[in-house]
Design a protein around this motif. Sequence first.
Motif, PDB file in Angstrom:
ATOM      1  N   VAL A   1     -15.447  51.149  57.613  1.00  0.00           N
ATOM      2  CA  VAL A   1     -15.206  51.786  56.315  1.00  0.00           C
ATOM      3  C   VAL A   1     -14.130  50.980  55.583  1.00  0.00           C
ATOM      4  N   ASN A   2     -14.471  50.481  54.413  1.00  0.00           N
ATOM      5  CA  ASN A   2     -13.488  49.781  53.588  1.00  0.00           C
ATOM      6  C   ASN A   2     -13.040  50.706  52.458  1.00  0.00           C
ATOM      7  N   ILE A   3     -11.740  50.925  52.404  1.00  0.00           N
ATOM      8  CA  ILE A   3     -11.165  51.844  51.406  1.00  0.00           C
ATOM      9  C   ILE A   3     -10.291  51.025  50.467  1.00  0.00           C
ATOM     10  N   SER A   4     -10.567  51.112  49.175  1.00  0.00           N
ATOM     11  CA  SER A   4      -9.791  50.317  48.208  1.00  0.00           C
ATOM     12  C   SER A   4      -9.412  51.181  47.009  1.00  0.00           C
ATOM     13  N   LEU A   5      -8.347  50.761  46.352  1.00  0.00           N
ATOM     14  CA  LEU A   5      -7.896  51.494  45.177  1.00  0.00           C
ATOM     15  C   LEU A   5      -8.932  51.349  44.066  1.00  0.00           C
ATOM     16  N   LYS A   6      -9.133  52.399  43.289  1.00  0.00           N
ATOM     17  CA  LYS A   6     -10.075  52.340  42.173  1.00  0.00           C
ATOM     18  C   LYS A   6      -9.573  51.355  41.126  1.00  0.00           C
ATOM     19  N   GLU A   7     -10.529  50.790  40.381  1.00  0.00           N
ATOM     20  CA  GLU A   7     -10.214  49.902  39.253  1.00  0.00           C
ATOM     21  C   GLU A   7      -9.185  50.613  38.350  1.00  0.00           C
ATOM     22  N   GLY A   8      -8.160  49.885  37.927  1.00  0.00           N
ATOM     23  CA  GLY A   8      -7.220  50.475  36.969  1.00  0.00           C
ATOM     24  C   GLY A   8      -6.059  51.206  37.622  1.00  0.00           C
ATOM     25  N   VAL A   9      -6.155  51.468  38.923  1.00  0.00           N
ATOM     26  CA  VAL A   9      -5.034  52.121  39.610  1.00  0.00           C
ATOM     27  C   VAL A   9      -4.022  51.047  39.993  1.00  0.00           C
ATOM     28  N   LEU A  10      -2.763  51.253  39.645  1.00  0.00           N
ATOM     29  CA  LEU A  10      -1.712  50.280  39.936  1.00  0.00           C
ATOM     30  C   LEU A  10      -1.597  50.075  41.444  1.00  0.00           C
ATOM     31  N   ASP A  11      -1.424  48.790  41.846  1.00  0.00           N
ATOM     32  CA  ASP A  11      -1.338  48.462  43.274  1.00  0.00           C
ATOM     33  C   ASP A  11       0.015  47.788  43.537  1.00  0.00           C
ATOM     34  N   PRO A  12       1.072  48.582  43.725  1.00  0.00           N
ATOM     35  CA  PRO A  12       2.402  47.998  43.904  1.00  0.00           C
ATOM     36  C   PRO A  12       2.484  47.064  45.118  1.00  0.00           C
ATOM     37  N   GLN A  13       1.743  47.433  46.176  1.00  0.00           N
ATOM     38  CA  GLN A  13       1.754  46.592  47.381  1.00  0.00           C
ATOM     39  C   GLN A  13       1.126  45.225  47.079  1.00  0.00           C
ATOM     40  N   GLY A  14       0.010  45.261  46.347  1.00  0.00           N
ATOM     41  CA  GLY A  14      -0.632  44.008  45.960  1.00  0.00           C
ATOM     42  C   GLY A  14       0.279  43.170  45.087  1.00  0.00           C
ATOM     43  N   ARG A  15       0.957  43.845  44.165  1.00  0.00           N
ATOM     44  CA  ARG A  15       1.900  43.129  43.253  1.00  0.00           C
ATOM     45  C   ARG A  15       3.012  42.458  44.082  1.00  0.00           C
ATOM     46  N   ALA A  16       3.537  43.183  45.051  1.00  0.00           N
ATOM     47  CA  ALA A  16       4.645  42.643  45.856  1.00  0.00           C
ATOM     48  C   ALA A  16       4.162  41.422  46.647  1.00  0.00           C
ATOM     49  N   ILE A  17       2.947  41.505  47.209  1.00  0.00           N
ATOM     50  CA  ILE A  17       2.410  40.373  47.977  1.00  0.00           C
ATOM     51  C   ILE A  17       2.199  39.179  47.051  1.00  0.00           C
ATOM     52  N   GLU A  18       1.645  39.457  45.856  1.00  0.00           N
ATOM     53  CA  GLU A  18       1.405  38.367  44.899  1.00  0.00           C
ATOM     54  C   GLU A  18       2.725  37.667  44.554  1.00  0.00           C
ATOM     55  N   HIS A  19       3.733  38.483  44.297  1.00  0.00           N
ATOM     56  CA  HIS A  19       5.058  37.939  43.935  1.00  0.00           C
ATOM     57  C   HIS A  19       5.613  37.093  45.087  1.00  0.00           C
ATOM     58  N   SER A  20       5.476  37.579  46.309  1.00  0.00           N
ATOM     59  CA  SER A  20       6.001  36.839  47.475  1.00  0.00           C
ATOM     60  C   SER A  20       5.235  35.537  47.690  1.00  0.00           C
ATOM     61  N   LEU A  21       3.901  35.612  47.557  1.00  0.00           N
ATOM     62  CA  LEU A  21       3.104  34.392  47.756  1.00  0.00           C
ATOM     63  C   LEU A  21       3.498  33.322  46.736  1.00  0.00           C
ATOM     64  N   ARG A  22       3.673  33.750  45.494  1.00  0.00           N
ATOM     65  CA  ARG A  22       4.069  32.785  44.451  1.00  0.00           C
ATOM     66  C   ARG A  22       5.450  32.210  44.774  1.00  0.00           C
ATOM     67  N   GLY A  23       6.314  33.057  45.263  1.00  0.00           N
ATOM     68  CA  GLY A  23       7.650  32.592  45.636  1.00  0.00           C
ATOM     69  C   GLY A  23       7.611  31.591  46.780  1.00  0.00           C
ATOM     70  N   LEU A  24       6.546  31.680  47.589  1.00  0.00           N
ATOM     71  CA  LEU A  24       6.397  30.746  48.716  1.00  0.00           C
ATOM     72  C   LEU A  24       5.657  29.472  48.306  1.00  0.00           C
ATOM     73  N   GLY A  25       5.338  29.395  46.979  1.00  0.00           N
ATOM     74  CA  GLY A  25       4.710  28.159  46.505  1.00  0.00           C
ATOM     75  C   GLY A  25       3.205  28.244  46.314  1.00  0.00           C
ATOM     76  N   PHE A  26       2.622  29.427  46.519  1.00  0.00           N
ATOM     77  CA  PHE A  26       1.164  29.577  46.329  1.00  0.00           C
ATOM     78  C   PHE A  26       0.898  30.037  44.892  1.00  0.00           C
ATOM     79  N   GLN A  27       1.124  29.093  43.959  1.00  0.00           N
ATOM     80  CA  GLN A  27       1.026  29.444  42.528  1.00  0.00           C
ATOM     81  C   GLN A  27      -0.391  29.803  42.116  1.00  0.00           C
ATOM     82  N   GLU A  28      -1.376  29.410  42.891  1.00  0.00           N
ATOM     83  CA  GLU A  28      -2.774  29.585  42.495  1.00  0.00           C
ATOM     84  C   GLU A  28      -3.273  31.018  42.706  1.00  0.00           C
TER      85      GLU A  28
END
Lengths: 82, 82
Positions: free
Chosen positions: B5-32
């Motif tokens: 079972v794959n459970i995901s946030l609905k379209e349009g629902v804010l994903d703070p965890q995803g945002r934090a991971i994105e921010h960390s990855l960019r900080g580690l040099g993964f700009q893409e």
Amino acid sequence: MQVVVNISLKEGVLDPQGRAIEHSLRGLGFQEVSEVRVGKQITLDIDESDPARLRQRVARMCETLLSNTVIEDYVIDIVEQE
Amino acid sequence: MQVVVNISLKEGVLDPQGRAIEHSLRGLGFQEVSEVRVGKQITLDIDESDPARLRQRVARMCETLLSNTVIEDYVIDIVEQE
């Protein structure tokens, strides 16, 4: 390109969250359930068109941040764009 | 039978965890990297051989416990046994 990373606990690693869900489901009358395992699914948009390089970069992301490679395995799926 | 079972946030629902991971990855040099979304993947063994009934029961489990249907979507995959 869109990439889906599935991160799951390695075989043999205790999954307390899975145990708790299994226990709750049985308590709700779903006796047919056993062996519940919980993992993470992370979806990323990556600005990289070369699939080989994309897979290499995402593996680096998994090893660096997304998964704890001591107790977790990860599987990388590249989503074909329509 | 094994079910994923794959459970995901609905379209349009804010994903703070995803945002934090994105921010960390960019900080580690993964700009893409952009648009990181985090979901749950739950694997269950179910003692039920009829696929239709199995899917119905798992949907009930999702509606009852596994997902918050106000903000989450779920997808049920039955794993073919070798």
